[in-house]
Each structure stands twice: as structure tokens, then as C-alpha cells.
Design an enzyme around this catalytic site. Structure first.
Site, mmCIF file in Angstrom:
data_model
loop_
_atom_site.group_PDB
_atom_site.id
_atom_site.type_symbol
_atom_site.label_atom_id
_atom_site.label_comp_id
_atom_site.label_asym_id
_atom_site.label_seq_id
_atom_site.Cartn_x
_atom_site.Cartn_y
_atom_site.Cartn_z
ATOM 1 N N HIS A 305 -63.207 42.999 51.817
ATOM 2 C CA HIS A 305 -62.429 43.235 53.169
ATOM 3 C C HIS A 305 -61.084 42.490 53.403
ATOM 4 C CE1 HIS A 305 -61.465 44.143 57.463
ATOM 5 N NE2 HIS A 305 -62.214 45.142 57.202
ATOM 6 N N ASP A 362 -68.679 49.854 56.044
ATOM 7 C CA ASP A 362 -69.012 51.162 55.295
ATOM 8 C C ASP A 362 -70.160 51.272 54.282
ATOM 9 O OD1 ASP A 362 -66.994 52.506 56.469
ATOM 10 O OD2 ASP A 362 -65.383 51.740 55.521
#
Ligand code: CMC
Length: 426
Positions: A305, A362
Site C-alpha cells: 500500500h 482488497d
């Protein structure tokens, strides 16, 4: 003078003020830099650039902390509802009972779409990707809601947000029905927002029963996705809106930005990757090694991320919710076992540890969507449905703060000045 940063350039010193956030963020305000020194900053991907001052969402990537308007995501996911969280993001405070009742009834008031939108939907081939269809339909809504929004008027903004939110769940559900060649199901305003969305998605016949486990899981996922400060799609919404383009057109840009596999599209990519691993086999280490190989384009989707350098707090909640949903629905999913195994191998691997690459939101959300019977191409649409109140809140804040049009600069490294050459001499 308070704390400042001093820049020395061409033998001269220039001072720039420090701007502090309420949760410890610190920035140097360089808005006068070019005027005073001729310099601009260069920061591809805006890795160190704050584009605005915001009061909506706080996240601390090192600590793995996420707050909406000050409230920890863990508490909201456990105690709140998506309808309440939407109000919180848009209005800045949790609603009291009357405000919540009014919000629900305003959403109900706008919970329909013009029948010509249905005709536009029917014009798309059923194999069209639902995110492309959703972005187009959202933009098309402008034609049926032409009154422009005055963001400085509270009533105007409140109703514009409610109108878009109330129509968006219909667009999301109908996009799904269309891509599965199913008849569309009309909204039922006797139901709450998420249950209504659920029946528009899944109702097959009059014997259809609402499964509270599924509705609850969808509600929680929508809360977890509702905002995430200045990510790629929120920045797209703010940037497009900064030209004073309308709300619906700006949101349509956000949907397109979310579609990419490095952003919201990763949830679809994760399941496709896990299915490929299941099919091709060869052991999980083989796939981790492929992801580490710089000659190979393969990346572990759902890992890493831009901001989180610790476990994504949303991933922690979703992982637990995935376990609960699969248990309650009595589903034994080999893909979930693969996901758990992959997480274990990657988190022990030096490459992932060194780069602080943890599973993100996700990684596990796709597993829940799959258990709920939602096809992979629809996963990012689910993300968009959750993110909509965040995008609208970001758009509203940007306009209400009177932010200038977004217009980055560049360092030009192309050809220097040269004369036009006639085609006969080239
Ligand atoms: N698999 C393998 N290596 C990776 C991965 C990954 N998933 N993610 C990052 N790296 C490596 C990358 O190669 C680089 O290595 P090196 O320093 O040796 O060059 C290092 O880690 C830093 O990566 P980066 O690409 O410079 O970091 P970034 O901040 O630009 O990208 C990211 C962040 C999310 C785009 C990236 O981690 C990625 O592509 N992840 C997979 C896609 C994904 O899951 N996206 C969903 C993000 S969460 C949902 C959302 O909010 O959108």
C-alpha cells in the site's frame, strides 16, 4: 515566528512555514516557493505531497490507524451502519435520531432512476465491464439532473449528495443484472438502503428471502470502503471538481480511477490471481518468488500500500468477517485457504518484510464477495458503492474551501526550441 524550514538556494536563504495537523501530521507550506526562488518541487506519484488540508479522514500508515471524522474504523464497523457512516462523512457529525430519520427518508425520496437510463443500460453489450458501464451511467445521470449544485448552500449540497447516493445503488445493481442477462429489479423503498441494494442485486422470484448474514456483511464492507483520504480516485474527484465540473461528472472520473488494478481493481485481480495459483499449482513459494523477481511483471495482488507500512486495519476486520461469513454460510473455499497460506509465506519472506508489504483491504474483500455469490468483475463496483460518500465529501470540502483549480507543474526535458521543417525537407 514558529517552526519553519529554511531552504538555501543560490547562496540565499528562504523560510517556509510548517503546517500542523490535529493528529501530528506536519507539512512545509511551499506555496510561495516558485514566486520567491523560481524553483518547483518534483514528486512523481505525489509520494510526499499534500494536496489539501482536510477534516474528513485521518490515517496513520505506520501505526495502521484509520479514523472517519475522528471515529476509529474498528468502532464504526462494529457499532454503526453504512447509512449512518455516509451521514457522518458528509455532514461531519454522527446524526441524532431525527437527523438519521430525515436522511433515510431523503434517500428514499430519490431512490429511482429515469426510465431512459434503463434504455442507455440496455445499449451496452452484456460483456461490457461493469465499471465502464457504471462510470458512463453516472455521467449520464447529469442529463436527467441538470440543475447544478451550489456547494455553499447546505440544502443544495445535502440533496445533491442524497440524490446521487440514492440512484447509485440502483445503477450498481442493474449493472450486475445486465452483465448476467437478468431482468432488472426495481427499488423497494420500504427497505433500508443496503437491504434494498441486496434485493435489487439478488432477487430471483417472489420467494426471495433476505439473508441477514449477507446484508450485515455487505453493510460492514461498505463502511470499511467509505473513505480513505487522498487516494487516487478521491484525488481524481477533487482534481476534476476543481475546474468546477459538476458533481456527477467528477464522481464518474473517480469511478474510472478506482477501476485500475493498482487501486480498487485489485480486489478482482486478487481472486483471479488466487484462481491462477490454484490452477497452475507449483506451491505458494513459487508465486512469492515470481513476485520478487524484477524481470517478471507478476506482483502479489492485494499486498502493499502506498501509505500503510503496517497491516491495513481494514484488512484485519475483513479477514475476521470473511471467516465469520464463510462459517455462517457453511462455505469451504479452497481459495480462502490459499489466501491464508499466501499471507503466511509472504509475511515470513525477507523481501516482503523489508518493504513492509502487508495484505491490504482488497486481499480479503474479494473472498467475502465470492462467498456472497458476487462475480469477480463486480467486486470493484462494490468498492465504488462504498466509496461514493467519501468521494462526495471530498468534492464538497474542496469546493467549500474554495480550493484553486488543480494544476501541477512539470520539469520539461524534451527538445529545445527548433524551427518548423517543411514536409518536403523531412
Ligand atoms: N508484490 C511484489 N512487490 C511489490 C508489491 C507487490 N504487491 N507492492 C510493492 N512491491 C515492491 C515494489 O516492487 C518496490 O520494490 P523495490 O523497492 O525493490 O523497487 C517496493 O515494493 C515499493 O513498491 P512501489 O510500487 O514503489 O510502492 P507504491 O507505493 O508506488 O505502490 C501499490 C503501492 C499498492 C500500487 C503496490 O504495492 C501494488 O502494486 N500492490 C498490488 C496492487 C494492490 O493490491 N493494490 C490495492 C491497494 S489497496 C486498495 C486501494 O486503496 O486502492
Amino acid at each position: 515566528m514558529g517552526n519553519t524550514v529554511t531552504i538555501t538556494y543560490n547562496g540565499q536563504q528562504y523560510e517556509y512555514p510548517i503546517v500542523e495537523g490535529t493528529m501530528g501530521d506536519i507539512a512545509v507550506d511551499i506555496s510561495k516557493l516558485r514566486g520567491e526562488t523560481g524553483l518547483i518541487t518534483l514528486d512523481a506519484g505525489y509520494k510526499n505531497t499534500g494536496s489539501c488540508v482536510s477534516n474528513i479522514t485521518f490515517l496513520d500508515g505506520e501505526e495502521g490507524k484509520l479514523l472517519y471524522r475522528g471515529y476509529p474504523i474498528e468502532q464504526l464497523a462494529e457499532k454503526s451502519t453504512f447509512v449512518e457512516v455516509m451521514y457522518l462523512l458528509l455532514e461531519g457529525e454522527l446524526p441524532n435520531q431525527q437527523q438519521l430519520a430525515d436522511w433515510k427518508s431523503t434517500l428514499n425520496e430519490y431512490n429511482f432512476v429515469n426510465e431512459r437510463v434503463e434504455k442507455i443500460l440496455n445499449g451496452f453489450p452484456s460483456e461490457a465491464h461493469p465499471m465502464g458501464v457504471l462510470a458512463s451511467l453516472t455521467s449520464a445521470l447529469t442529463a436527467f439532473n441538470p440543475k447544478s449544485v451550489d456547494p455553499s448552500k447546505h440544502t443544495d449540497m445535502y440533496h445533491a449528495a442524497a440524490r446521487l447516493i440514492a440512484k447509485f445503488d440502483i445503477l450498481c445493481a442493474w449493472t450486475y443484472r445486465k452483465s448476467n442477462n437478468l431482468e432488472i429489479v426495481k427499488p423497494d423503498t420500504s427497505l433500508d438502503y443496503v437491504t434494498n441494494f441486496y434485493q435489487m442485486m439478488f432477487k430471483k422470484d417472489d420467494n426471495f428471502e433476505i439473508n441477514p448474514v449477507i446484508v450485515n456483511a455487505i453493510d460492514k464492507l461498505l463502511i470499511l470502503h467509505a473513505d480513505h483520504e487522498q487516494n487516487c480516485s478521491a484525488s481524481a474527484v477533487r482534481l476534476v471538481g476543481s475546474s468546477h465540473a459538476g458533481l456527477f461528472a467528477s464522481i464518474s472520473a473517480g469511478i474510472s480511477a478506482l477501476w485500475g488494478p493498482l487501486h480498487g481493481g485489485a480486489n478482482q485481480a486478487v481472486i483471479e490471481m488466487l484462481e491462477m495459483i490454484k490452477k497452475d499449482g507449483g506451491g505458494l513459494q513459487k508465486w512469492v518468488d515470481k513476485a520478487k523477481d524484477k524481470e517478471d511483471n507478476f506482483r502479489l495482488m492485494g499486498f502493499g500500500h502506498r501509505v500503510y507500512k503496517n497491516m491495513d486495519p481494514r484488512a484485519k476486520i475483513i479477514k475476521k468477517a470473511a471467516d465469520d461469513v464463510l462459517d455462517q454460510l457453511g462455505i469451504d473455499d479452497e481459495v480462502l485457504d490459499l489466501a491464508r497460506g499466501l499471507e503466511e509465506v509472504a509475511l515470513r519472506d525477507e523481501y516482503f518484510v523489508e518493504r513492509k508489504l502487508y495484505p491490504n483491504v482488497d486481499f480479503y474483500s474479494g473472498i467475502i464477495y465470492r462467498a456472497l455469490g458476487i462475480p469477480a468483475e463486480m467486486f470493484t463496483v462494490m468498492f465504488a458503492l462504498g466509496r461514493l460518500p467519501g468521494w462526495i465529501s471530498q468534492w464538497k470540502e474542496m469546493r467549500q474551501n474554495g480550493e484553486p483549480i488543480g494544476r501541477p507543474r512539470q520539469v520539461y526535458q524534451g527538445a529545445t526550441t527548433r524551427d518548423y521543417v517543411d514536409i518536403s525537407n523531412r
